[in-house]
Design a protein around this motif. Structure first.
Motif, PDB file in Angstrom:
ATOM      1  N   THR A  15       0.841  -1.198   0.000  1.00 29.06           N
ATOM      2  CA  THR A  15       0.000   0.000   0.000  1.00 29.06           C
ATOM      3  C   THR A  15       0.876   1.247   0.000  1.00 29.06           C
ATOM      4  O   THR A  15       1.979   1.251   0.564  1.00 29.06           O
ATOM      5  N   GLY A  16       0.397   2.266  -0.687  1.00 27.60           N
ATOM      6  CA  GLY A  16       1.121   3.527  -0.775  1.00 27.60           C
ATOM      7  C   GLY A  16       2.113   3.613  -1.909  1.00 27.60           C
ATOM      8  O   GLY A  16       2.605   4.697  -2.227  1.00 27.60           O
ATOM      9  N   GLN A  17       2.403   2.487  -2.538  1.00 29.69           N
ATOM     10  CA  GLN A  17       3.395   2.454  -3.614  1.00 29.69           C
ATOM     11  C   GLN A  17       2.790   2.897  -4.948  1.00 29.69           C
ATOM     12  O   GLN A  17       1.580   3.095  -5.082  1.00 29.69           O
ATOM     13  N   ARG A  18       3.676   3.007  -5.932  1.00 23.48           N
ATOM     14  CA  ARG A  18       3.284   3.386  -7.292  1.00 23.48           C
ATOM     15  C   ARG A  18       3.787   2.321  -8.255  1.00 23.48           C
ATOM     16  O   ARG A  18       4.911   1.822  -8.095  1.00 23.48           O
ATOM     17  N   VAL A  19       2.944   1.974  -9.236  1.00 26.59           N
ATOM     18  CA  VAL A  19       3.337   0.982 -10.238  1.00 26.59           C
ATOM     19  C   VAL A  19       2.967   1.485 -11.628  1.00 26.59           C
ATOM     20  O   VAL A  19       2.108   2.360 -11.782  1.00 26.59           O
ATOM     21  N   THR A  20       3.640   0.911 -12.613  1.00 26.32           N
ATOM     22  CA  THR A  20       3.346   1.223 -14.017  1.00 26.32           C
ATOM     23  C   THR A  20       3.082  -0.067 -14.767  1.00 26.32           C
ATOM     24  O   THR A  20       3.885  -0.995 -14.722  1.00 26.32           O
ATOM     25  N   LEU A  21       1.946  -0.098 -15.444  1.00 27.40           N
ATOM     26  CA  LEU A  21       1.579  -1.236 -16.277  1.00 27.40           C
ATOM     27  C   LEU A  21       1.747  -0.829 -17.735  1.00 27.40           C
ATOM     28  O   LEU A  21       1.391   0.293 -18.108  1.00 27.40           O
ATOM     29  N   ARG A  22       2.229  -1.767 -18.540  1.00 27.93           N
ATOM     30  CA  ARG A  22       2.549  -1.441 -19.917  1.00 27.93           C
ATOM     31  C   ARG A  22       1.723  -2.279 -20.877  1.00 27.93           C
ATOM     32  O   ARG A  22       1.445  -3.456 -20.602  1.00 27.93           O
ATOM     33  N   CYS A  23       1.372  -1.677 -21.993  1.00 31.18           N
ATOM     34  CA  CYS A  23       0.558  -2.348 -23.011  1.00 31.18           C
ATOM     35  C   CYS A  23       1.084  -2.003 -24.396  1.00 31.18           C
ATOM     36  O   CYS A  23       1.309  -0.827 -24.709  1.00 31.18           O
ATOM     37  N   SER A  24       1.235  -3.017 -25.237  1.00 30.71           N
ATOM     38  CA  SER A  24       1.538  -2.796 -26.651  1.00 30.71           C
ATOM     39  C   SER A  24       0.362  -3.277 -27.477  1.00 30.71           C
ATOM     40  O   SER A  24      -0.018  -4.448 -27.390  1.00 30.71           O
ATOM     41  N   PRO A  25      -0.265  -2.397 -28.254  1.00 22.89           N
ATOM     42  CA  PRO A  25      -1.445  -2.789 -29.018  1.00 22.89           C
ATOM     43  C   PRO A  25      -1.088  -3.681 -30.202  1.00 22.89           C
ATOM     44  O   PRO A  25       0.085  -3.863 -30.527  1.00 22.89           O
ATOM     45  N   ARG A  26      -2.109  -4.231 -30.848  1.00 17.51           N
ATOM     46  CA  ARG A  26      -1.912  -4.975 -32.080  1.00 17.51           C
ATOM     47  C   ARG A  26      -1.292  -4.045 -33.120  1.00 17.51           C
ATOM     48  O   ARG A  26      -1.557  -2.842 -33.126  1.00 17.51           O
ATOM     49  N   VAL A  32      -6.222   2.510 -27.757  1.00 16.76           N
ATOM     50  CA  VAL A  32      -5.895   1.663 -26.615  1.00 16.76           C
ATOM     51  C   VAL A  32      -6.878   1.986 -25.494  1.00 16.76           C
ATOM     52  O   VAL A  32      -7.188   3.148 -25.245  1.00 16.76           O
ATOM     53  N   TYR A  33      -7.379   0.942 -24.870  1.00 18.95           N
ATOM     54  CA  TYR A  33      -8.319   1.085 -23.762  1.00 18.95           C
ATOM     55  C   TYR A  33      -7.740   0.386 -22.544  1.00 18.95           C
ATOM     56  O   TYR A  33      -7.119  -0.662 -22.656  1.00 18.95           O
ATOM     57  N   TRP A  34      -8.037   0.937 -21.365  1.00 21.19           N
ATOM     58  CA  TRP A  34      -7.658   0.290 -20.114  1.00 21.19           C
ATOM     59  C   TRP A  34      -8.918  -0.034 -19.315  1.00 21.19           C
ATOM     60  O   TRP A  34      -9.837   0.795 -19.227  1.00 21.19           O
ATOM     61  N   TYR A  35      -8.914  -1.246 -18.732  1.00 26.37           N
ATOM     62  CA  TYR A  35     -10.034  -1.706 -17.925  1.00 26.37           C
ATOM     63  C   TYR A  35      -9.508  -2.271 -16.602  1.00 26.37           C
ATOM     64  O   TYR A  35      -8.418  -2.813 -16.541  1.00 26.37           O
ATOM     65  N   HIS A  73       2.432   2.415 -27.894  1.00 29.16           N
ATOM     66  CA  HIS A  73       2.279   1.655 -26.666  1.00 29.16           C
ATOM     67  C   HIS A  73       1.726   2.594 -25.592  1.00 29.16           C
ATOM     68  O   HIS A  73       1.807   3.834 -25.700  1.00 29.16           O
ATOM     69  N   SER A  74       1.153   1.992 -24.573  1.00 33.52           N
ATOM     70  CA  SER A  74       0.505   2.793 -23.529  1.00 33.52           C
ATOM     71  C   SER A  74       0.967   2.314 -22.161  1.00 33.52           C
ATOM     72  O   SER A  74       1.345   1.158 -21.987  1.00 33.52           O
ATOM     73  N   GLU A  75       0.925   3.221 -21.211  1.00 33.08           N
ATOM     74  CA  GLU A  75       1.243   2.895 -19.826  1.00 33.08           C
ATOM     75  C   GLU A  75       0.131   3.419 -18.915  1.00 33.08           C
ATOM     76  O   GLU A  75      -0.405   4.503 -19.144  1.00 33.08           O
ATOM     77  N   LEU A  76      -0.193   2.603 -17.928  1.00 36.19           N
ATOM     78  CA  LEU A  76      -1.155   2.988 -16.898  1.00 36.19           C
ATOM     79  C   LEU A  76      -0.395   3.103 -15.593  1.00 36.19           C
ATOM     80  O   LEU A  76       0.239   2.140 -15.163  1.00 36.19           O
ATOM     81  N   ASN A  77      -0.428   4.275 -15.001  1.00 34.21           N
ATOM     82  CA  ASN A  77       0.268   4.524 -13.755  1.00 34.21           C
ATOM     83  C   ASN A  77      -0.728   4.553 -12.600  1.00 34.21           C
ATOM     84  O   ASN A  77      -1.719   5.283 -12.650  1.00 34.21           O
ATOM     85  N   LEU A  78      -0.441   3.757 -11.588  1.00 28.22           N
ATOM     86  CA  LEU A  78      -1.306   3.680 -10.410  1.00 28.22           C
ATOM     87  C   LEU A  78      -0.469   4.115  -9.208  1.00 28.22           C
ATOM     88  O   LEU A  78       0.585   3.536  -8.942  1.00 28.22           O
ATOM     89  N   SER A  79      -0.930   5.129  -8.485  1.00 31.57           N
ATOM     90  CA  SER A  79      -0.144   5.630  -7.371  1.00 31.57           C
ATOM     91  C   SER A  79      -0.935   5.585  -6.068  1.00 31.57           C
ATOM     92  O   SER A  79      -2.153   5.374  -6.080  1.00 31.57           O
TER      93      SER A  79
END
Lengths: 113, 110
Positions: A15-26, A32-35, A73-79
């Motif tokens: 808890t309290g941390q930050r992460v980055t998720l990465r996506c490369s589309p077709r 690009v959508y994030w769910y 490509h896309s990145e989703l950042n969660l903090s």
């Protein structure tokens, strides 16, 4: 194989941390959508990008942000992660902006402890 | 707010039986898609229906779009264990945003 790739496949953090998720589309897809999908829940739409620009926003928290880069490509950042952020996060891509058909990646399973 | 309601939420049947699941709304959609999702994996697009009254078949799966483009059904004939999964419908509204149903969790017992 949908042609959409996501990394990492699994992520465990505190808890309290930050992460980055990465996506490369077709190849060739501009949208690009994030769910987010919590356990035994349906898909919650977070955000859409089309050719580098934000196109639509869903129920995305202010602690979350995303971007799409020139190579598409896309990145989703969660903090400031909370226990309730534990979920599967999916990326999908589409050749068009009108949601006609979406192709999903395998997802990133995020566990916040 | 547009909603897509899927029913039933959960269905468990024996191999070989037939079943129908539904996707209903009070809103009109320009198109409607059905996806199947297996545990821990991303949804996979099965079909897109566009025209009111349209019927599409995918082997033992039959998809129908309502005449008014507000609802859809998925019928599976002689269900197999491989049909097990979460079936999601998603409708594209006038702004081409996808509205997702919560899904029908289907279990086919051998």
């Amino acid at each position: 194989d949908s042609g959409v790739t996501q990394t990492p496949k699994h992520l465990i953090t505190a808890t309290g941390q930050r992460v980055t998720l990465r996506c490369s589309p077709r190849s060739g897809d501009l949208s690009v959508y994030w769910y987010q999908q919590s356990l035994d829940q349906g898909l919650q739409f977070l955000i859409q990008y089309y050719n580098g620009e934000e196109r639509a926003k869903g129920n995305i928290l202010e602690r979350f942000s995303a971007q799409q880069f020139p190579d598409l490509h896309s990145e989703l950042n969660l903090s400031s992660l909370e226990l309730g952020d534990s979920a599967l996060y999916f990326c999908a891509s589409s050749p068009r902006t009108d949601n006609y058909e979406q192709y999903f990646g395998p997802g990133t399973r995020l566990t916040v402890t | 707010t547009q909603l897509l309601e899927q029913s039933p939420q959960f269905l468990s049947i024996q191999e070989g039986e037939n079943l129908t699941v539904y996707c209903n709304s009070s809103s009109v959609f320009s198109s409607l898609q059905w996806y199947r999702q297996e545990p821990g994996e991303g949804p996979v697009l099965l079909v897109t229906v566009v025209t009111g009254g349209e019927v599409k078949k995918l082997k033992r799966l039959t998809f129908q779009f309502g005449d008014a483009r507000k609802d859809s059904s998925l019928h599976i004939t002689a269900a197999q264990p491989g049909d097990t999964g979460l079936y999601l419908c998603a409708g594209a509204d006038s702004n081409y945003q996808l509205i997702w149903g919560a899904g029908t969790k289907l279990i086919i017992k051998p």
